[in-house]
Design an enzyme around this catalytic site. Sequence first.
Site, short mmCIF file in Angstrom:
data_model
loop_
_atom_site.label_atom_id
_atom_site.label_comp_id
_atom_site.label_asym_id
_atom_site.label_seq_id
_atom_site.Cartn_x
_atom_site.Cartn_y
_atom_site.Cartn_z
N TRP A 189 0.82 -1.22 0.00
CA TRP A 189 0.00 0.00 0.00
C TRP A 189 0.85 1.27 0.00
O TRP A 189 0.31 2.37 -0.16
CB TRP A 189 -0.95 0.00 1.21
CG TRP A 189 -2.17 -0.85 1.01
CD1 TRP A 189 -2.36 -1.80 0.05
CD2 TRP A 189 -3.38 -0.81 1.78
NE1 TRP A 189 -3.61 -2.36 0.18
CE2 TRP A 189 -4.27 -1.76 1.23
CE3 TRP A 189 -3.81 -0.06 2.88
CZ2 TRP A 189 -5.54 -1.98 1.74
CZ3 TRP A 189 -5.08 -0.29 3.40
CH2 TRP A 189 -5.94 -1.24 2.82
N LYS A 190 2.17 1.12 0.24
CA LYS A 190 3.06 2.30 0.29
C LYS A 190 2.50 3.32 1.28
O LYS A 190 1.90 2.93 2.28
CB LYS A 190 3.26 2.87 -1.12
CG LYS A 190 3.67 1.79 -2.13
CD LYS A 190 4.13 2.32 -3.44
CE LYS A 190 4.52 1.15 -4.34
NZ LYS A 190 5.07 1.56 -5.62
N HIS A 207 12.93 -2.08 -1.18
CA HIS A 207 12.11 -1.58 -2.29
C HIS A 207 12.88 -0.44 -2.98
O HIS A 207 13.57 0.33 -2.32
CB HIS A 207 10.76 -1.08 -1.76
CG HIS A 207 9.79 -0.78 -2.86
ND1 HIS A 207 9.89 0.37 -3.61
CD2 HIS A 207 8.75 -1.48 -3.35
CE1 HIS A 207 8.92 0.34 -4.53
NE2 HIS A 207 8.23 -0.77 -4.39
N GLU A 255 11.40 -6.18 -9.45
CA GLU A 255 10.58 -5.02 -9.81
C GLU A 255 11.42 -4.04 -10.62
O GLU A 255 12.18 -3.25 -10.05
CB GLU A 255 10.08 -4.30 -8.55
CG GLU A 255 9.24 -5.16 -7.64
CD GLU A 255 8.36 -4.29 -6.74
OE1 GLU A 255 7.14 -4.41 -6.85
OE2 GLU A 255 8.90 -3.50 -5.97
N GLY A 275 1.43 -2.73 -6.24
CA GLY A 275 1.29 -1.44 -5.58
C GLY A 275 -0.10 -0.88 -5.77
O GLY A 275 -1.06 -1.26 -5.09
N GLY A 276 -0.24 0.02 -6.74
CA GLY A 276 -1.49 0.74 -6.97
C GLY A 276 -2.74 -0.13 -7.01
O GLY A 276 -3.76 0.22 -6.41
#
Length: 236
Positions: free
Chosen positions: A10-11, A94, A160, A219-220
């Site tokens: 979710w960052k 990350h 990534e 992520g998004g």
Amino acid sequence: MPKTLIAGNWKMNGLQQALRESEQLKAQCRDGLGVDVLLCPPATLLKSMSDQLRDSIIQTGGQDCHDKVSGAHTGDISAEMLADAGASYVIVGHSERRADHGETDQIVQNKAAAAQRASLRPIVCVGETKQQREAGLALEIVRGQLSGSLPKGDYVVAYEPVWAIGTGLVPTIEDIQQMHDMIRAETGPEIQILYGGSVKPGNAGEILSVENVNGALVGGASLKAEDFYGIISAIL
Ligand code: PGA
């Protein structure tokens, strides 16, 4: 073959009301799904989300940890604290942390070892920049990150490509295959190797069908239960 792991990062997103999304996901992810599901919310939501998901198949994780157990490190969180808040995993290295906080391979390796000390599974992130890929250096760069960042023992790798994160760009299936084959050769048959970078419900099925892709770091598209479950169901 390693079990599939679909992990959401979710960052720096999500206030208390975002727990509605994890509640919805919990209702969708039933026992016997056959896939490991993980949500890594911001630290402020970790304890409440872990409590909320305790009787579900969804596990929780942190997004970073310090390598020390405790001490004078203002603003940092130790792996033990994440475990105490209910986490089972933690993302380390990350590319946003490598870039924003100057994290080196050595720092990432120390964090991964700290995660293991606290009985968390580290998800160690690696990936090349656009310039490095264009210069034909992607495999070499990632190989170097693996040798510098991986701990001994149990871990998860997330490949990534920096240029694919949050951009809607995705490497070709051949490029993903080549990278994951290399990571498999550098690690071992039991290691879960995730792909991350613009994974969406629409492309998840194709990416997750690649040999040596054992899941995704999202992520998004992990912020909304509907999208995230769309990715999970791509492999059911
Ligand atoms: P994205 O992010 O899915 O929004 O591209 C992936 C990640 O950074 O883990």
